[in-house]
Write an enzyme that holds these catalytic residues in place. Structure first.
Site, PDB file in Angstrom:
ATOM      1  N   LYS A  53       1.324  -1.479  -0.141  1.00 54.86           N
ATOM      2  CA  LYS A  53       0.102  -0.071   0.149  1.00 54.86           C
ATOM      3  C   LYS A  53       1.004   1.371   0.156  1.00 54.86           C
ATOM      4  O   LYS A  53       0.420   2.711  -1.159  1.00 54.86           O
ATOM      5  CB  LYS A  53      -1.029  -0.070   0.880  1.00 54.86           C
ATOM      6  CG  LYS A  53      -2.064  -0.641   1.276  1.00 54.86           C
ATOM      7  CD  LYS A  53      -2.944  -1.496   2.687  1.00 54.86           C
ATOM      8  CE  LYS A  53      -3.750  -2.334   2.252  1.00 54.86           C
ATOM      9  NZ  LYS A  53      -3.960  -3.284   3.398  1.00 54.86           N
ATOM     10  N   GLN A  97      -4.836  -1.076   9.743  1.00 55.23           N
ATOM     11  CA  GLN A  97      -5.088  -2.984   9.515  1.00 55.23           C
ATOM     12  C   GLN A  97      -5.563  -4.037   9.767  1.00 55.23           C
ATOM     13  O   GLN A  97      -4.301  -4.018  11.395  1.00 55.23           O
ATOM     14  CB  GLN A  97      -3.140  -2.720   8.519  1.00 55.23           C
ATOM     15  CG  GLN A  97      -3.199  -4.393   8.182  1.00 55.23           C
ATOM     16  CD  GLN A  97      -3.588  -4.374   6.598  1.00 55.23           C
ATOM     17  OE1 GLN A  97      -3.375  -3.152   5.589  1.00 55.23           O
ATOM     18  NE2 GLN A  97      -3.669  -5.342   6.169  1.00 55.23           N
ATOM     19  N   ASP A 120     -11.623   2.591   4.282  1.00 49.77           N
ATOM     20  CA  ASP A 120     -11.795   1.331   4.018  1.00 49.77           C
ATOM     21  C   ASP A 120     -13.078   0.853   3.285  1.00 49.77           C
ATOM     22  O   ASP A 120     -13.668  -0.139   3.448  1.00 49.77           O
ATOM     23  CB  ASP A 120     -10.836   0.175   5.203  1.00 49.77           C
ATOM     24  CG  ASP A 120      -9.709  -0.176   4.437  1.00 49.77           C
ATOM     25  OD1 ASP A 120      -9.670  -0.874   3.284  1.00 49.77           O
ATOM     26  OD2 ASP A 120      -9.053  -0.876   6.110  1.00 49.77           O
TER      27      ASP A 120
END
Ligand code: NAP
Length: 313
Positions: A53, A97, A120
């Site tokens: 990422k 995460q 997200d």
């Protein structure tokens, strides 16, 4: 005729190039998008994902920073970090995460992320926006699948779609996006009766299960479009042979690496499907591409009104 392959790398490259062009324009106007990634503890798989990422941010021109609290971090410490990132104007996206260390209340931490920075798309506010068709941030994997279907010209409106899997990350938002695009959507899960029969109704079948090669040819109507979200590592030799009875290339990988990456869809489905996403190289690359796109979108939605006209689009 074997299924045509839907190339995730190609679509991901298009999405990333578009994000990079937007970042260039925004940076020129003093509004460079920024993403903060929080990686708590030492989960090797998470470390690999986060590295990917951060690298994608560098390639797209997005400012990024990585926060790495130790494995014994508390919920309160993470809440304080998220509050600080929420406050900082130059941070447009916050990605926590998962999984977080076991002592942390993950739901509480995710709920603390400002919905405007929730790249997200997991925050209940964004889930609500999606289900009521308001502008918001949509989970990256299903959003990427929609891009793939649209860019390959796969008809969605009026089509029968079956989604196997009802997770908050993939199955449910996937079903909602397809419903919003006027498909007739059926969602299946582990309690579904006659799973194969239900799937055979589908013009578009999305498999997000987490079981290697579970979707066999008897699940698939001739000519259907099949989207394989699964990412399963197969290291067992018998299981490998069930999936790849004669595939010299895969045998070579299995021999040298000791495992292969397999989707939820059995390779034999290529003989009946009209179009199919490969694993690897299908849905996987779209997820990070959409993270870049979501960070740009978050920056535009929150700060775009401060820039010139072109940034507001
Ligand atoms: P998940 O949270 O474990 O959900 C799996 C879903 O599959 C659940 O709804 C479960 O039903 C259903 N299921 C399990 N066994 C089943 C069976 N035998 N018959 C019918 N349904 C069954 O998984 P996820 O996070 O959605 O991920 C699914 C897969 O996609 C995994 O392989 C994951 O690695 C992969 N993935 C890939 C990407 C990517 O970027 N390519 C991104 C995210 C996930 P119940 O609800 O009844 O338990």
């Amino acid at each position: 005729m074997p299924a045509s392959l839907l190339d995730g790398n190609k679509i991901a490259a298009e999405i990333r190039a578009e994000a990079a062009a937007a970042v260039k324009a925004m940076s020129g106007a003093g509004l460079r998008p920024g993403l903060a990634v929080v990686l708590a503890g030492n989960n090797p798989a998470s470390e690999v994902y986060v590295r990917g990422k951060v690298k994608a941010c560098e390639e797209t021109g997005i400012y990024s920073e990585k926060h790495t609290p130790s494995a014994d971090v508390t919920t309160d410490e993470l809440l304080a970090l998220v509050a600080d990132l929420n406050r900082r104007d130059e941070i447009d996206g916050i990605l926590v995460q998962l999984p977080l260390p076991p002592q942390v209340d993950s739901k509480k931490v995710l709920l603390a992320v400002d919905p405007a920075k929730d790249v997200d798309g997991f925050h209940p506010t964004n889930v609500g926006y999606l289900s009521t068709q308001r502008p918001g941030l949509v989970p990256c994997t299903p959003a990427g699948i929609m891009e793939m279907l649209v860019r390959y010209g796969v008809k969605i409106a009026g089509q029968e779609v079956v989604v196997i899997g009802r997770s908050d990350i993939v199955g449910k938002p996937m079903a909602m996006l397809l419903l919003n695009a006027n498909a007739t959507v059926t969602v299946c899960h582990s309690k579904t009766r006659d799973l194969a029969g239900t799937c055979r109704r589908a013009d578009i079948l999305v498999a997000a299960i987490g079981r290697a090669g579970m979707v066999t040819r008897d699940f698939v109507r001739l000519g259907a479009t099949v989207i394989d979200v699964g990412m399963n590592r197969v290291a067992d030799a018998d299981e490998f042979r069930r999936l790849f009875p004669s595939n010299p290339k895969r045998e070579e990988t299995f021999r040298t690496k000791g495992s292969v990456l397999v989707g939820d869809v059995h390779p034999e489905v290529a003989e009946v499907a009209g179009a199919l996403t490969p694993v690897p190289g299908g849905v996987g690359p779209l997820t990070i591409a959409m993270l870049m796109s979501n960070t740009v979108k978050a920056a535009k939605m929150r700060r775009g009104s401060r820039g010139p006209e072109l940034l507001r689009a």
